[in-house]
Motif scaffolding. Structure first.
Motif, PDB file in Angstrom:
ATOM      1  N   CYS A 130       0.706  -1.041   0.191  1.00 38.23           N
ATOM      2  CA  CYS A 130      -0.139  -0.021  -0.189  1.00 38.23           C
ATOM      3  C   CYS A 130       0.824   1.200  -0.130  1.00 38.23           C
ATOM      4  O   CYS A 130       1.532   1.367   0.761  1.00 38.23           O
ATOM      5  N   CYS A 133      -0.134   3.337   3.605  1.00 36.84           N
ATOM      6  CA  CYS A 133       0.230   2.840   4.893  1.00 36.84           C
ATOM      7  C   CYS A 133       0.972   1.792   5.008  1.00 36.84           C
ATOM      8  O   CYS A 133       1.674   1.244   6.170  1.00 36.84           O
ATOM      9  N   CYS A 150      -5.927  -1.128  -0.710  1.00 33.85           N
ATOM     10  CA  CYS A 150      -5.663  -1.488   0.643  1.00 33.85           C
ATOM     11  C   CYS A 150      -6.925  -1.729   1.261  1.00 33.85           C
ATOM     12  O   CYS A 150      -7.708  -0.886   1.604  1.00 33.85           O
ATOM     13  N   ALA A 152      -6.837  -1.966   4.564  1.00 33.07           N
ATOM     14  CA  ALA A 152      -6.739  -1.208   5.811  1.00 33.07           C
ATOM     15  C   ALA A 152      -7.129   0.408   5.594  1.00 33.07           C
ATOM     16  O   ALA A 152      -8.018   0.964   6.437  1.00 33.07           O
ATOM     17  N   CYS A 153      -6.769   0.981   4.537  1.00 34.36           N
ATOM     18  CA  CYS A 153      -6.880   2.332   4.214  1.00 34.36           C
ATOM     19  C   CYS A 153      -7.474   2.781   3.030  1.00 34.36           C
ATOM     20  O   CYS A 153      -7.439   4.129   2.858  1.00 34.36           O
ATOM     21  N   GLY A 155      -5.780   2.816   0.358  1.00 39.03           N
ATOM     22  CA  GLY A 155      -4.636   3.557  -0.649  1.00 39.03           C
ATOM     23  C   GLY A 155      -4.199   2.515  -1.679  1.00 39.03           C
ATOM     24  O   GLY A 155      -4.785   1.392  -1.913  1.00 39.03           O
TER      25      GLY A 155
HETATM   26 ZN    ZN Z   1      -3.009   1.201   3.441  1.00 36.87          ZN
END
Ligand code: ZN
Ligand code: AP5
Length: 216
Positions: A130, A133, A150, A152-153, A155
């Motif tokens: 990513c 992050c 991503c 998680a974020c 990205g």
């Molecule tokens: Zn990320």
């Protein structure tokens, strides 16, 4: 707890480092991440490191050792740390020993993640990271559920410049010649524990937890 993560490129050091650092509340120090950050910021260190990283070769010892010693002197390392991708040569290991001796604390464990070479090329060439992050995925083994983004974020995911097949093979050769001797080095110190890295990500982490239990 003072730990070293050892293993060839693609063994899963970065993947496990995130879990270990979170679980044991110690800073994760990755020399590869330090160089990639410097490169992104176009600092003189980043430009110098790029010359070696693009070819799959090691950044010279004097540069790496200086950076790690500076990092270990920061206050967040007082109660422990996790070194990922350092040491990578016998001279780096000796420099680390000297530094730790001067400061009065030893390494507790060197965790050696073992994965057969055939698997490593597939892991490296399929890795995606990513941009925002730094989370690591794999197109086959650890895919993001969001297409090209991503989990998680959100990205954007990209492929590392040194993850093409040619450079990956060179990195494995460099590992064999310059880093693999550290297995014997830490065996002789009595700190080495070897983990089967061919298992699932969670099982590898469970084995690391078992190995660390009661050891520090
Ligand atoms: Zn990320
Ligand atoms: P660095 O960034 O340290 O790279 P590396 O050691 O080559 O290690 P990698 O990051 O490639 O692999 P990894 O073991 O972290 O695997 P990961 O968890 O991502 O170094 C890059 C360069 O910087 C070097 O070539 C050198 O030029 C320079 N450098 C850095 N440190 C230096 C030093 N000390 N001295 C000199 N030069 C230095 O996993 C890989 C993939 O597999 C991922 O896609 C992941 O999702 C997947 N995966 C992980 N675990 C599993 C599993 N159990 N099952 C299936 N897939 C898995």
């Amino acid at each position: 707890m003072r730990l070293i993560l050892l293993g060839p490129p693609g063994a899963g050091k970065g993947t496990q480092a995130v879990k270990i650092a979170e679980s044991y509340r110690i800073p994760h120090i990755s020399t590869g991440d330090i160089f990639r950050k410097a490169l992104k910021e176009e600092t003189p260190l980043g430009m110098k490191a790029k010359e070696y990283m693009d070819k799959g070769q090691l950044v010279p010892d004097d540069i790496v050792i200086g950076i790690v010693q500076e990092r270990l002197q920061l206050t967040d390392c007082q109660d422990g740390f996790l070194l990922d991708g350092f040491p990578r040569t016998t001279d780096q290991a000796k420099a680390l020993d000297g530094f730790l001796k001067d400061n009065g604390y030893p390494i507790d464990r060197c965790i050696n993640i073992e994965v057969p070479f055939e698997e490593l090329i597939a892991r490296l060439t399929g890795r995606r990271v990513c941009k925002t992050c730094g989370a690591t995925y794999h197109v086959m083994f650890n895919a993001s559920s969001k297409d090209g983004a991503c989990d998680a974020c959100g990205g954007e995911l990209y492929q590392r410049a040194d993850d093409n097949e040619g450079t990956a093979k060179e990195r494995l050769t460099v590992y064999n010649n310059q880093t693999a001797p550290l297995i014997e080095y830490y065996t002789n110190q009595g700190t080495l524990v070897t983990i089967d890295g061919l298992q699932s990500i969670d099982k590898v982490f469970n084995d690391i937890e078992d190995a660390l239990r009661g050891s520090c």
